[in-house]
Scaffold this motif. Structure first.
Motif, PDB file in Angstrom:
ATOM      1  N   PRO A  52       0.819  -1.218   0.000  1.00  0.00           N
ATOM      2  CA  PRO A  52       0.000   0.000   0.000  1.00  0.00           C
ATOM      3  C   PRO A  52       0.845   1.257   0.000  1.00  0.00           C
ATOM      4  CG  PRO A  52      -0.004  -1.027   2.177  1.00  0.00           C
ATOM      5  CD  PRO A  52       0.676  -1.989   1.252  1.00  0.00           C
ATOM      6  N   ARG A  78      -2.678  10.420  -8.546  1.00  0.00           N
ATOM      7  CA  ARG A  78      -3.072   9.212  -7.834  1.00  0.00           C
ATOM      8  C   ARG A  78      -2.941   9.340  -6.320  1.00  0.00           C
ATOM      9  NH1 ARG A  78      -4.176   4.772 -11.324  1.00  0.00           N
ATOM     10  NH2 ARG A  78      -5.251   4.140  -9.417  1.00  0.00           N
ATOM     11  N   VAL A  79      -1.863   9.988  -5.843  1.00  0.00           N
ATOM     12  CA  VAL A  79      -1.629  10.104  -4.399  1.00  0.00           C
ATOM     13  C   VAL A  79      -1.017  11.467  -4.106  1.00  0.00           C
ATOM     14  CG1 VAL A  79      -1.290   7.620  -4.031  1.00  0.00           C
ATOM     15  CG2 VAL A  79       0.675   9.072  -4.569  1.00  0.00           C
ATOM     16  N   LEU A  89       2.715   2.443  -9.948  1.00  0.00           N
ATOM     17  CA  LEU A  89       1.695   2.987  -9.063  1.00  0.00           C
ATOM     18  C   LEU A  89       0.309   2.780  -9.655  1.00  0.00           C
ATOM     19  CD1 LEU A  89       1.453   4.559  -6.373  1.00  0.00           C
ATOM     20  CD2 LEU A  89       1.401   6.658  -7.725  1.00  0.00           C
ATOM     21  N   ASP A  90       0.161   3.025 -10.945  1.00  0.00           N
ATOM     22  CA  ASP A  90      -1.136   2.781 -11.594  1.00  0.00           C
ATOM     23  C   ASP A  90      -1.559   1.327 -11.421  1.00  0.00           C
ATOM     24  OD1 ASP A  90      -1.467   5.384 -12.460  1.00  0.00           O
ATOM     25  OD2 ASP A  90      -0.722   5.008 -14.493  1.00  0.00           O
ATOM     26  N   ASN A 139      -0.482  -0.927  -9.219  1.00  0.00           N
ATOM     27  CA  ASN A 139      -0.647  -1.269  -7.817  1.00  0.00           C
ATOM     28  C   ASN A 139      -1.976  -0.751  -7.271  1.00  0.00           C
ATOM     29  OD1 ASN A 139       0.734  -2.461  -5.438  1.00  0.00           O
ATOM     30  ND2 ASN A 139       0.605  -0.384  -4.617  1.00  0.00           N
ATOM     31  N   LEU A 140      -2.302   0.503  -7.586  1.00  0.00           N
ATOM     32  CA  LEU A 140      -3.541   1.079  -7.067  1.00  0.00           C
ATOM     33  C   LEU A 140      -4.755   0.514  -7.772  1.00  0.00           C
ATOM     34  CD1 LEU A 140      -2.489   4.792  -6.527  1.00  0.00           C
ATOM     35  CD2 LEU A 140      -2.621   2.959  -4.863  1.00  0.00           C
ATOM     36  N   ASP A 141      -4.637   0.248  -9.069  1.00  0.00           N
ATOM     37  CA  ASP A 141      -5.766  -0.361  -9.786  1.00  0.00           C
ATOM     38  C   ASP A 141      -6.053  -1.758  -9.247  1.00  0.00           C
ATOM     39  OD1 ASP A 141      -6.042   1.883 -11.333  1.00  0.00           O
ATOM     40  OD2 ASP A 141      -5.025   1.061 -13.081  1.00  0.00           O
ATOM     41  N   ASP A 164      -7.813  -1.368  -5.943  1.00  0.00           N
ATOM     42  CA  ASP A 164      -9.224  -1.000  -6.152  1.00  0.00           C
ATOM     43  C   ASP A 164     -10.049  -2.212  -6.570  1.00  0.00           C
ATOM     44  OD1 ASP A 164      -8.614   1.596  -5.515  1.00  0.00           O
ATOM     45  OD2 ASP A 164      -8.506   2.287  -7.601  1.00  0.00           O
TER      46      ASP A 164
END
Length: 242
Positions: A4, A120-121, A227-228, A230-232, A235
């Motif tokens: 995370p 994104r963050v 990051l895209d 990992n975050l996708d 989600d």
């Protein structure tokens, strides 16, 4: 590797832009200004001699290593005093230096990647240097800028990383620090409890004896892509669990 990331702290010099051309331009611009406004100083301190004076000031004043602006003023002041020039020239000379210091040329990948990451963050600039993101025109990508001078201690001191995490309102374990320097950026951040990402543009060999970076890329684009993904994925996992 997936983990995370709720916020990012980002180094500036040699991460967003190369510093070497900035340093060379600073030296020349300051010399040219001295030649016009204090010829005696320019004669005593051509570019190489001024660089030597600056390096000696750095060695002789370790208590100021967190404040590169103070060290630069100290160098200019000594050059003026030694050449018999008026100290009224100190602040105008510093301003000439500082204007040149903030003329940066970002790496080709950096601006697009920074925009993607900041979308994104939250991103905080965390630097030992004295760049001014407002002057440069990049402040809108950042939640804030925290410099070593403002904080009172420089990376790799844990306190500067923790101060950034506190301002972000995110626990260190969920903050990823991104930078080019093995010790000051990556190892320092990881020792402070953050995740560490090494931007290794020069294909260098990682040489820390105990730690390995959580992530390593040769451009910021690599981080933006990670990051895209990992975050996708996070989600998607959250959607499946509801």
């Amino acid at each position: 590797m997936k983990f995370p990331v709720l916020a990012i702290t980002l180094d500036l010099d040699d991460t967003l832009w190369p510093f070497a051309p900035i340093g060379a331009r600073i030296d020349q611009v300051l010399f040219d200004w001295m030649r016009d406004h204090s010829p005696a100083t320019a004669a005593m301190y051509p570019v190489a001699a001024m660089r030597e004076l600056r390096e000696r000031s750095f060695r002789d004043n370790p208590h100021l290593h967190f404040d590169l602006s103070a060290l630069r003023r100290l160098t200019i002041q000594e050059a003026l005093e030694n050449s018999g020039a008026s100290l009224d020239l100190l602040e105008p000379a510093y301003e000439v230096f500082y204007a040149a210091r903030n003329q940066v040329e970002c790496y080709p990948d950096a601006l697009d990647a920074l925009a993607r990451i900041a979308a994104r963050v939250p991103v905080a600039a965390l630097s030992n240097g004295n760049a001014d993101l407002e002057r440069i025109g990049l402040a809108h990508h950042f939640s804030f800028q925290l410099g070593a001078r403002e904080h009172g201690a420089a990376k790799p001191e844990a306190s500067i990383f923790h101060a950034a995490c506190d301002r972000l309102g995110v626990a260190p374990a969920q903050v990823l620090h991104v930078g080019d320097h093995v010790e000051m950026d990556v190892a320092g951040a990881m020792a402070a409890g953050l995740r560490g990402c090494w931007i290794n543009r020069e294909a260098a060999t990682w040489n820390h004896p105990q730690l390995q970076p959580d992530l390593q890329f040769d451009t910021l684009t690599g981080l933006a892509d990670w990051l895209d993904a990992n975050l996708d994925a996070a989600d998607a996992d959250a959607s499946r669990s509801t």
